[in-house]
Scaffold this motif. Sequence first.
Motif, mmCIF file in Angstrom:
data_model
loop_
_atom_site.group_PDB
_atom_site.id
_atom_site.type_symbol
_atom_site.label_atom_id
_atom_site.label_comp_id
_atom_site.label_asym_id
_atom_site.label_seq_id
_atom_site.Cartn_x
_atom_site.Cartn_y
_atom_site.Cartn_z
ATOM 1 N N HIS A 34 0.822 -1.219 0.000
ATOM 2 C CA HIS A 34 0.000 0.000 0.000
ATOM 3 C C HIS A 34 0.850 1.260 0.000
ATOM 4 C CE1 HIS A 34 -3.563 -2.395 0.409
ATOM 5 N NE2 HIS A 34 -3.119 -2.933 1.540
ATOM 6 N N ASN A 53 -4.864 -7.750 5.153
ATOM 7 C CA ASN A 53 -5.392 -6.655 4.346
ATOM 8 C C ASN A 53 -6.580 -7.107 3.505
ATOM 9 O OD1 ASN A 53 -3.622 -4.693 5.271
ATOM 10 N ND2 ASN A 53 -2.062 -5.266 3.795
ATOM 11 N N LEU A 54 -6.522 -8.323 2.973
ATOM 12 C CA LEU A 54 -7.633 -8.871 2.203
ATOM 13 C C LEU A 54 -8.879 -9.013 3.071
ATOM 14 C CD1 LEU A 54 -8.614 -10.115 -0.479
ATOM 15 C CD2 LEU A 54 -7.794 -12.310 0.381
ATOM 16 N N LYS A 55 -8.713 -9.530 4.289
ATOM 17 C CA LYS A 55 -9.840 -9.697 5.216
ATOM 18 C C LYS A 55 -10.452 -8.351 5.603
ATOM 19 C CE LYS A 55 -9.632 -14.187 5.817
ATOM 20 N NZ LYS A 55 -10.682 -15.091 5.450
ATOM 21 N N LYS A 56 -9.617 -7.333 5.785
ATOM 22 C CA LYS A 56 -10.123 -5.994 6.106
ATOM 23 C C LYS A 56 -10.983 -5.455 4.965
ATOM 24 C CE LYS A 56 -6.522 -4.338 9.229
ATOM 25 N NZ LYS A 56 -5.441 -3.341 9.395
ATOM 26 N N GLU A 57 -10.524 -5.638 3.735
ATOM 27 C CA GLU A 57 -11.280 -5.176 2.570
ATOM 28 C C GLU A 57 -12.614 -5.911 2.452
ATOM 29 O OE1 GLU A 57 -8.837 -5.421 -0.916
ATOM 30 O OE2 GLU A 57 -7.283 -4.160 -0.041
ATOM 31 N N GLN A 58 -12.604 -7.208 2.703
ATOM 32 C CA GLN A 58 -13.835 -7.996 2.654
ATOM 33 C C GLN A 58 -14.811 -7.543 3.730
ATOM 34 O OE1 GLN A 58 -12.414 -12.022 2.995
ATOM 35 N NE2 GLN A 58 -11.954 -12.193 0.799
ATOM 36 N N LYS A 60 -15.052 -4.562 5.039
ATOM 37 C CA LYS A 60 -15.605 -3.248 4.642
ATOM 38 C C LYS A 60 -16.726 -3.415 3.630
ATOM 39 C CE LYS A 60 -11.436 -0.519 5.402
ATOM 40 N NZ LYS A 60 -10.347 0.246 4.751
ATOM 41 N N LYS A 61 -16.576 -4.346 2.700
ATOM 42 C CA LYS A 61 -17.604 -4.589 1.695
ATOM 43 C C LYS A 61 -18.883 -5.127 2.339
ATOM 44 C CE LYS A 61 -14.455 -5.384 -2.143
ATOM 45 N NZ LYS A 61 -13.910 -6.366 -3.077
#
Length: 64
Positions: A34, A53-58, A60-61
Amino acid sequence: MKFSSNGYYVEKYEKCSVCGKLVYENRIEQLNIHGVPSLFCSDWCVDWEKIRNLKKEQAKKVLN
């Protein structure tokens, strides 16, 4: 941990950005995640950071 050129003292204490373990000269792996330079002690910590980071993005969605 960065040793001096003669090896008699420590110039800088460098820690893994994920687990906080001291990283020695021969184990330093600089990655840019990032747009921020990060220091990791192992491939496991690099993978952990990517998964986190992938889990955080998921998450948020799901919340949106």
